[in-house]
Design an enzyme around this catalytic site. Sequence first.
Site, PDB file in Angstrom:
ATOM      1  N   ASN A  35      14.408  27.840 -47.247  1.00  0.00           N
ATOM      2  CA  ASN A  35      13.073  27.844 -47.859  1.00  0.00           C
ATOM      3  C   ASN A  35      12.848  29.180 -48.554  1.00  0.00           C
ATOM      4  O   ASN A  35      11.767  29.766 -48.517  1.00  0.00           O
ATOM      5  CB  ASN A  35      12.006  27.609 -46.777  1.00  0.00           C
ATOM      6  CG  ASN A  35      10.637  27.327 -47.403  1.00  0.00           C
ATOM      7  OD1 ASN A  35      10.545  26.867 -48.540  1.00  0.00           O
ATOM      8  ND2 ASN A  35       9.581  27.657 -46.687  1.00  0.00           N
ATOM      9  N   SER A 124       1.340  32.610 -35.380  1.00  0.00           N
ATOM     10  CA  SER A 124       0.340  32.062 -36.294  1.00  0.00           C
ATOM     11  C   SER A 124      -0.955  31.748 -35.572  1.00  0.00           C
ATOM     12  O   SER A 124      -0.943  31.378 -34.393  1.00  0.00           O
ATOM     13  CB  SER A 124       0.896  30.763 -36.913  1.00  0.00           C
ATOM     14  OG  SER A 124      -0.115  30.046 -37.587  1.00  0.00           O
ATOM     15  N   TYR A 148       4.375  22.336 -34.993  1.00  0.00           N
ATOM     16  CA  TYR A 148       4.602  23.684 -35.533  1.00  0.00           C
ATOM     17  C   TYR A 148       3.870  24.715 -34.675  1.00  0.00           C
ATOM     18  O   TYR A 148       4.469  25.683 -34.199  1.00  0.00           O
ATOM     19  CB  TYR A 148       4.118  23.775 -36.991  1.00  0.00           C
ATOM     20  CG  TYR A 148       3.962  25.196 -37.468  1.00  0.00           C
ATOM     21  CD1 TYR A 148       2.700  25.754 -37.663  1.00  0.00           C
ATOM     22  CD2 TYR A 148       5.075  26.001 -37.677  1.00  0.00           C
ATOM     23  CE1 TYR A 148       2.555  27.065 -38.058  1.00  0.00           C
ATOM     24  CE2 TYR A 148       4.938  27.314 -38.071  1.00  0.00           C
ATOM     25  CZ  TYR A 148       3.664  27.847 -38.255  1.00  0.00           C
ATOM     26  OH  TYR A 148       3.529  29.155 -38.636  1.00  0.00           O
ATOM     27  N   LYS A 152       5.385  27.712 -32.007  1.00  0.00           N
ATOM     28  CA  LYS A 152       5.033  29.143 -32.018  1.00  0.00           C
ATOM     29  C   LYS A 152       4.537  29.571 -30.635  1.00  0.00           C
ATOM     30  O   LYS A 152       4.883  30.632 -30.118  1.00  0.00           O
ATOM     31  CB  LYS A 152       3.960  29.422 -33.085  1.00  0.00           C
ATOM     32  CG  LYS A 152       4.458  29.306 -34.513  1.00  0.00           C
ATOM     33  CD  LYS A 152       5.481  30.392 -34.841  1.00  0.00           C
ATOM     34  CE  LYS A 152       5.878  30.372 -36.296  1.00  0.00           C
ATOM     35  NZ  LYS A 152       6.885  31.417 -36.632  1.00  0.00           N
TER      36      LYS A 152
END
Length: 340
Positions: A35, A124, A148, A152
């Site tokens: 990415n 995050s 996601y 984390k």
Amino acid sequence: MQILVTGGAGYIGTHTCVALLYAGHQVVVIDNFSNSHPQALKRVEAITGQSITCFEGDVGDKALLQRIFSQYEFDGVIHFAGSKAVGESVEKPLMYYCNNVTASQTLIECMLEADVQALVFSSSATVYGDPHTVPIDESFPLAPTNPYGRSKYMVELIMQDTCVAFERFSAIILRYFNPVGAHPSGLIGEDPNGIPNNLMPFIAQVACGKREQLSVFGNDYPTTDGTGVRDYIHVCDLAEGHVAALEQLAANPGSHIINLGTGQGVSVLEMVKAYESASEQPVPYRIAPRRPGDVAKCYANANRAKSLLGWQATRDLTDMVASSWHWQSNNPNGYQGDKE
Ligand code: WQD
């Protein structure tokens, strides 16, 4: 200090490499370019006038990591590498747990084997889920609502347990709010694959004519203008926050969790207006239904970063949108526009 930056060719990784090199540190990068683009590191070298050694590969590749750790005496690691799209994580949870959790465990194992005891981790604000109030401070309950965010959260727990079991190992966990903008040179910036999930890169592509119009996901939230409110932080401020964290680690052993945000909330329509005035381009939009999983308001209490790191965000909304436009207008096709 000699620093290994995982995912160093990515959006936040490149900006942090610039900040590290400006601060006099040496940088080695590992990135699989899933990415990101190798050209981004060439741009970092152009900005700083310094060279970066980059190993292409996965953080989960233990043999590769062991080879890298055998070639350098690192003083610390900044760990960015991982998958980060909320929607994709719902469709591909096992890929997210492999890329984000298993790979992070492999990294920590290799660090301990090589006696590298300082880790800064890219977490995050998604780990907070839907906060009961704002601003959000680090003591808030954690309730991630997607794979996601859960990945984390799991890595945060692994790091904290490692710090307890290995008293010389220290970790600073940085919970980002919404990183936006670009380095003032216009040479590095956000270069999402395909259709941008995030607001700022989407607005940037509308402003430069690459996309027709922005869909504003809901205008019936309990906010000033009904649209979602977020804590947007300039990526250069975020990068400098990582350097501050790294430099504080030696003085603050153990594990620490710190929000990286401005402490200010900005709505979608306020962002559109700011972008139009900075770019002097229209940003046409339509009101669309709410996006599943979105919260009304999310912004940080940024006091701990100030007290523990001696760091606070200094760049304002105008800096964010002007730098984003400078990058976008100079690189309409991102790094793809460069000759290989
Ligand atoms: C911001 C606001 C949308 C796009 C995500 C991740 C988070 C972190 C940052 C990785 C919201 C609205 C957006 C669009 C819109 N990423 N919006 N139209 O959702 O706050 O956070 O990115 O760490 O983990 O969850 O950021 O930029 O997607 O959305 O109206 O086309 O813009 O509803 O209010 P978000 P975002």
